[in-house]
Design a protein around this motif. Structure first.
Motif, PDB file in Angstrom:
ATOM      1  N   ILE A   9       0.866  -1.191   0.000  1.00 58.30           N
ATOM      2  CA  ILE A   9       0.000   0.000   0.000  1.00 58.30           C
ATOM      3  C   ILE A   9       0.895   1.230   0.000  1.00 58.30           C
ATOM      4  CG2 ILE A   9      -1.922   1.151   1.185  1.00 58.30           C
ATOM      5  CD1 ILE A   9      -2.552  -1.727   0.616  1.00 58.30           C
ATOM      6  N   GLY A  10       0.936   1.943  -1.149  1.00 61.86           N
ATOM      7  CA  GLY A  10       1.742   3.154  -1.237  1.00 61.86           C
ATOM      8  C   GLY A  10       2.929   2.953  -2.166  1.00 61.86           C
ATOM      9  N   ALA A  11       3.159   3.944  -3.038  1.00 61.75           N
ATOM     10  CA  ALA A  11       4.244   3.839  -4.020  1.00 61.75           C
ATOM     11  C   ALA A  11       5.213   5.010  -3.889  1.00 61.75           C
ATOM     12  CB  ALA A  11       3.665   3.757  -5.430  1.00 61.75           C
ATOM     13  N   GLY A 154       2.375  -2.015   4.607  1.00 63.84           N
ATOM     14  CA  GLY A 154       1.890  -0.629   4.707  1.00 63.84           C
ATOM     15  C   GLY A 154       3.047   0.321   4.456  1.00 63.84           C
ATOM     16  N   ALA A 155       3.020   0.968   3.274  1.00 61.71           N
ATOM     17  CA  ALA A 155       4.092   1.907   2.897  1.00 61.71           C
ATOM     18  C   ALA A 155       3.439   3.244   2.573  1.00 61.71           C
ATOM     19  CB  ALA A 155       4.845   1.351   1.690  1.00 61.71           C
ATOM     20  N   ASP A 156       2.441   3.616   3.380  1.00 58.69           N
ATOM     21  CA  ASP A 156       1.613   4.774   3.017  1.00 58.69           C
ATOM     22  C   ASP A 156       1.925   6.021   3.835  1.00 58.69           C
ATOM     23  OD1 ASP A 156       0.553   3.349   5.158  1.00 58.69           O
ATOM     24  OD2 ASP A 156      -1.535   3.801   4.678  1.00 58.69           O
ATOM     25  N   SER A 160      -0.196   7.286   7.783  1.00 56.53           N
ATOM     26  CA  SER A 160      -0.601   5.951   7.315  1.00 56.53           C
ATOM     27  C   SER A 160      -1.994   5.491   7.770  1.00 56.53           C
ATOM     28  CB  SER A 160       0.440   4.945   7.831  1.00 56.53           C
ATOM     29  OG  SER A 160       0.012   3.641   7.608  1.00 56.53           O
ATOM     30  N   GLU A 161      -2.802   5.139   6.776  1.00 52.18           N
ATOM     31  CA  GLU A 161      -4.109   4.525   7.067  1.00 52.18           C
ATOM     32  C   GLU A 161      -3.912   3.095   7.546  1.00 52.18           C
ATOM     33  OE1 GLU A 161      -7.722   5.306   6.446  1.00 52.18           O
ATOM     34  OE2 GLU A 161      -6.625   7.052   7.165  1.00 52.18           O
ATOM     35  N   VAL A 162      -2.911   2.429   6.961  1.00 61.76           N
ATOM     36  CA  VAL A 162      -2.652   1.033   7.341  1.00 61.76           C
ATOM     37  C   VAL A 162      -2.287   0.969   8.824  1.00 61.76           C
ATOM     38  CG1 VAL A 162      -1.217  -0.994   6.909  1.00 61.76           C
ATOM     39  CG2 VAL A 162      -1.904   0.469   4.993  1.00 61.76           C
ATOM     40  N   ARG A 262       4.247  25.408   2.227  1.00 64.37           N
ATOM     41  CA  ARG A 262       4.952  25.007   3.449  1.00 64.37           C
ATOM     42  C   ARG A 262       4.722  23.518   3.693  1.00 64.37           C
ATOM     43  NH1 ARG A 262       3.055  24.514   8.781  1.00 64.37           N
ATOM     44  NH2 ARG A 262       0.979  25.235   8.215  1.00 64.37           N
ATOM     45  N   ILE A 263       5.797  22.816   4.096  1.00 66.52           N
ATOM     46  CA  ILE A 263       5.649  21.398   4.460  1.00 66.52           C
ATOM     47  C   ILE A 263       5.793  21.295   5.973  1.00 66.52           C
ATOM     48  CG2 ILE A 263       6.634  19.083   4.222  1.00 66.52           C
ATOM     49  CD1 ILE A 263       7.770  20.003   1.553  1.00 66.52           C
ATOM     50  N   PRO A 264       4.724  20.911   6.673  1.00 65.34           N
ATOM     51  CA  PRO A 264       4.868  20.716   8.124  1.00 65.34           C
ATOM     52  C   PRO A 264       5.598  19.409   8.395  1.00 65.34           C
ATOM     53  CG  PRO A 264       2.603  20.276   7.435  1.00 65.34           C
ATOM     54  CD  PRO A 264       3.379  20.592   6.188  1.00 65.34           C
ATOM     55  N   ALA A 294      18.578  13.624   7.496  1.00 63.40           N
ATOM     56  CA  ALA A 294      18.405  13.125   6.120  1.00 63.40           C
ATOM     57  C   ALA A 294      18.474  11.592   6.070  1.00 63.40           C
ATOM     58  CB  ALA A 294      19.443  13.758   5.194  1.00 63.40           C
ATOM     59  N   GLN A 295      17.659  10.947   6.889  1.00 59.80           N
ATOM     60  CA  GLN A 295      17.723   9.487   6.982  1.00 59.80           C
ATOM     61  C   GLN A 295      16.414   8.770   6.631  1.00 59.80           C
ATOM     62  OE1 GLN A 295      20.000   7.017   7.497  1.00 59.80           O
ATOM     63  NE2 GLN A 295      21.463   8.628   7.042  1.00 59.80           N
ATOM     64  N   GLY A 296      15.285   9.486   6.583  1.00 64.17           N
ATOM     65  CA  GLY A 296      13.992   8.796   6.399  1.00 64.17           C
ATOM     66  C   GLY A 296      13.945   7.939   5.148  1.00 64.17           C
TER      67      GLY A 296
HETATM   68  C1  LIG Z   1      11.483  18.237   3.812  1.00 65.56           C
HETATM   69  C2  LIG Z   1      11.963  16.810   3.823  1.00 65.56           C
HETATM   70  C3  LIG Z   1      13.268  16.518   3.448  1.00 65.56           C
HETATM   71  C4  LIG Z   1      13.726  15.193   3.485  1.00 65.56           C
HETATM   72  N1  LIG Z   1      15.013  14.926   3.119  1.00 65.56           N
HETATM   73  C5  LIG Z   1      15.462  13.655   3.150  1.00 65.56           C
HETATM   74  C6  LIG Z   1      16.779  13.347   2.731  1.00 65.56           C
HETATM   75  O1  LIG Z   1      17.526  14.234   2.308  1.00 65.56           O
HETATM   76  N2  LIG Z   1      17.204  12.050   2.793  1.00 65.56           N
HETATM   77  C7  LIG Z   1      16.382  11.042   3.226  1.00 65.56           C
HETATM   78  O2  LIG Z   1      16.812   9.870   3.255  1.00 65.56           O
HETATM   79  N3  LIG Z   1      15.124  11.307   3.620  1.00 65.56           N
HETATM   80  C8  LIG Z   1      14.646  12.580   3.575  1.00 65.56           C
HETATM   81  N4  LIG Z   1      13.365  12.857   3.943  1.00 65.56           N
HETATM   82  C9  LIG Z   1      12.497  11.751   4.360  1.00 65.56           C
HETATM   83  C10 LIG Z   1      11.953  11.003   3.152  1.00 65.56           C
HETATM   84  O3  LIG Z   1      11.443  11.904   2.200  1.00 65.56           O
HETATM   85  C11 LIG Z   1      10.857  10.057   3.611  1.00 65.56           C
HETATM   86  O4  LIG Z   1      11.339   9.283   4.686  1.00 65.56           O
HETATM   87  C12 LIG Z   1      10.447   9.129   2.491  1.00 65.56           C
HETATM   88  O5  LIG Z   1      10.025   9.856   1.371  1.00 65.56           O
HETATM   89  C13 LIG Z   1       9.312   8.246   2.996  1.00 65.56           C
HETATM   90  O6  LIG Z   1       8.822   7.501   1.946  1.00 65.56           O
HETATM   91  P1  LIG Z   1       7.527   6.628   2.145  1.00 65.56           P
HETATM   92  O7  LIG Z   1       7.364   5.889   0.860  1.00 65.56           O
HETATM   93  O8  LIG Z   1       7.608   5.843   3.398  1.00 65.56           O
HETATM   94  O9  LIG Z   1       6.338   7.661   2.368  1.00 65.56           O
HETATM   95  P2  LIG Z   1       5.683   8.695   1.343  1.00 65.56           P
HETATM   96  O10 LIG Z   1       6.702   9.327   0.479  1.00 65.56           O
HETATM   97  O11 LIG Z   1       4.822   9.599   2.158  1.00 65.56           O
HETATM   98  O12 LIG Z   1       4.768   7.813   0.387  1.00 65.56           O
HETATM   99  C14 LIG Z   1       3.567   7.264   0.834  1.00 65.56           C
HETATM  100  C15 LIG Z   1       2.737   6.892  -0.387  1.00 65.56           C
HETATM  101  O13 LIG Z   1       1.560   6.231   0.084  1.00 65.56           O
HETATM  102  C16 LIG Z   1       0.460   6.706  -0.649  1.00 65.56           C
HETATM  103  N5  LIG Z   1      -0.744   6.514   0.160  1.00 65.56           N
HETATM  104  C17 LIG Z   1      -1.191   7.259   1.203  1.00 65.56           C
HETATM  105  N6  LIG Z   1      -2.346   6.757   1.674  1.00 65.56           N
HETATM  106  C18 LIG Z   1      -2.635   5.667   0.924  1.00 65.56           C
HETATM  107  C19 LIG Z   1      -3.708   4.718   0.927  1.00 65.56           C
HETATM  108  N7  LIG Z   1      -4.720   4.783   1.809  1.00 65.56           N
HETATM  109  N8  LIG Z   1      -3.708   3.734  -0.009  1.00 65.56           N
HETATM  110  C20 LIG Z   1      -2.683   3.619  -0.901  1.00 65.56           C
HETATM  111  N9  LIG Z   1      -1.635   4.475  -0.919  1.00 65.56           N
HETATM  112  C21 LIG Z   1      -1.617   5.492  -0.023  1.00 65.56           C
HETATM  113  C22 LIG Z   1       0.772   8.176  -0.930  1.00 65.56           C
HETATM  114  O14 LIG Z   1       0.063   8.659  -2.068  1.00 65.56           O
HETATM  115  C23 LIG Z   1       2.272   8.128  -1.175  1.00 65.56           C
HETATM  116  O15 LIG Z   1       2.605   7.950  -2.538  1.00 65.56           O
HETATM  117  C24 LIG Z   1      12.865  14.161   3.897  1.00 65.56           C
HETATM  118  C25 LIG Z   1      11.546  14.458   4.260  1.00 65.56           C
HETATM  119  C26 LIG Z   1      11.092  15.767   4.222  1.00 65.56           C
HETATM  120  C27 LIG Z   1       9.671  16.070   4.612  1.00 65.56           C
END
Ligand SMILES: Cc1cc2nc3c(=O)[nH]c(=O)nc-3n(C[C@H](O)[C@H](O)[C@H](O)COP(=O)(O)OP(=O)(O)OC[C@H]3O[C@@H](n4cnc5c(N)ncnc54)[C@H](O)[C@@H]3O)c2cc1C
Length: 382
Positions: A9-11, A154-156, A160-162, A262-264, A294-296
């Motif tokens: 769930i989530g791309a 759950g990668a959302d 996250s809804e998951v 703005r990104i909270p 910068a680790q997420g």
């Molecule tokens: C300002 C900022 C700067 C950052 N800089 C860095 C960095 O330099 N280096 C680093 O390593 N990390 C960085 N991070 C962190 C990094 O961006 C995140 O940790 C990473 O993008 C997380 O990816 P994710 O796929 O878990 O989540 P997300 O990117 O949030 O993706 C979640 C996906 O799930 C989908 N989704 C949501 N709800 C549902 C649902 N109900 N059903 C199906 N799909 C759903 C969404 O549409 C989305 O595509 C930064 C974060 C921020 C905010």
């Protein structure tokens, strides 16, 4: 195990990485995301060596090494532009055997999507519910489709809804706000081999060469900033970074879209588990954290590799998820807390603490290289 079918769930970075890693491990994967086009926004991302190594293990390292610039140092400057400290990256690269990759989020997404090949995500499809059906799990999408798998990932993301299906509401902690954008590489603003941070007044501006052709700009508000003053687009930046800041910072702000959003930034306390039954969390859904370290994104890629490895090498899904859970909570929880503390130190209202941190940088007594070395050498891909 063999012949598992996994519904993801989530791309974002975590869902696509999980898709690649699980497919490489020989499993069937299906990914869904509500975003019709997977818009990745005007942003860059740093993949420090632990993240870069994880991306090599996913099979996209050589593509990224071609497009990412070679950045040789990180410069900390004060708000007027005077150098506080220049940290060469060569000791880090030599110790861990990998340079960092600085790239646009779009380039990272595109590389992951291309590695996924025919398993392209189902787009425009949001997960509404997850139900156990016998020893399988069924995901119900808002398109009316039902996806059945042995396991749901759950990668959302942070909201996250998951995670809510699994554990109910987990309180998010607001930390601060950030604005970000990409502009064309411009050597009069920043050299193409240096990542520069301007700092002062409990706020920062980052300028980072990414993907060989862009500068990624980010502007961080102090934790104490009043939210109602931060939603005026580029006007908020002009107020935060007043005439006492370097002319370069003003030139950077002139290049930002006036309607920039703005990104909270939110994190949440480390979870007691990432697993419930046949559902498992990865990426921000499991451990959203402040971006100060910068680790997420890097940890999201690591999650994907570790999950695939345990599913491949354990006899049951339960054993595999249990091992994944223990290993990844131990790895990620201290980093979530360290990122929160670093944000409070640099952007919080205790000016003495902030000054002390920059004083250590100025005197050369900082742990920049040691921290990144340790993060890499303690990670799953060394
Ligand atoms: C300002 C900022 C700067 C950052 N800089 C860095 C960095 O330099 N280096 C680093 O390593 N990390 C960085 N991070 C962190 C990094 O961006 C995140 O940790 C990473 O993008 C997380 O990816 P994710 O796929 O878990 O989540 P997300 O990117 O949030 O993706 C979640 C996906 O799930 C989908 N989704 C949501 N709800 C549902 C649902 N109900 N059903 C199906 N799909 C759903 C969404 O549409 C989305 O595509 C930064 C974060 C921020 C905010």
């Amino acid at each position: 195990m063999e012949n598992l079918k996994v519904v993801i769930i989530g791309a974002g970075i975590s869902g696509l990485s999980a898709g690649v890693a699980l497919r490489e491990a020989g499993f069937g994967v299906v990914i869904c995301d509500p975003d019709p086009q997977l818009v990745s926004g005007e942003a860059g991302v740093s993949m420090w060596p632990n993240g870069a190594k994880a991306l090599h293990a996913l099979g996209i390292g050589s593509t990224l090494s071609r497009i990412c610039p070679i950045v040789t140092s990180v410069q900390y400057r004060d708000k007027r532009g005077s150098l506080i400290s220049e940290i060469p990256l060569s000791p880090l690269v030599e110790t861990v055997g990998q340079r960092p990759y600085f790239l646009t989020q779009k380039d990272l997404h595109d590389a992951l999507l291309s590695q996924l090949g025919q398993d392209h995500p189902i787009l425009g499809a949001r997960c509404l519910d997850i139900k156990p059906v016998g020893d399988k799990v069924q995901v119900i999408l808002d398109t009316g489709q039902r996806l059945t798998g042995d396991l749901v990932v759950g990668a959302d993301g942070t909201r996250s809804e998951v995670r809510r299906f699994m554990f109910g509401n987990v309180p998010l902690r607001y930390l601060n706000s950030i604005w970000r954008t990409l502009i064309e590489q411009d050597n009069t603003l920043n050299p193409s081999n240096v990542f520069t941070m301007y700092s002062g007044d409990q706020r920062r501006v980052g300028v980072q060469p990414v993907s060989g052709r862009h500068l990624y700009l980010f502007f961080e508000a102090p934790i104490s900033a009043r939210l109602d003053e931060l939603d005026r687009g580029v006007e908020s930046l002009r107020t935060l970074y007043d005439e006492t800041w370097s002319g370069i910072v003003h030139r950077l702000i002139e290049r930002v879209n006036p309607l920039v959003k703005r990104i909270p930034i939110f994190d949440f306390d480390p979870l007691e588990t990432f697993v419930r039954g046949r559902i498992v969390l990865v990426g921000d859904a499991a451990h959203s954290m402040a971006p100060t370290l910068a680790q997420g994104g890097a940890l999201a890629v690591e999650d994907a590799l570790v999950l695939a490895r345990h599913l491949r090498s354990n006899a049951t899904i339960e054993e595999a998820l249990n091992r994944y859970d223990v290993e990844r909570r131990q790895r990620t929880a201290p980093i979530v807390i360290a990122a929160r503390h670093r944000t409070e130190t640099i952007l919080g209202s205790d000016r003495e603490k902030t000054e002390h941190w920059y004083e250590r940088l100025r005197s050369g007594h900082h742990d920049f290289v040691e921290t990144l070395t340790q993060l890499t050498l303690e990670g799953p891909v060394r």
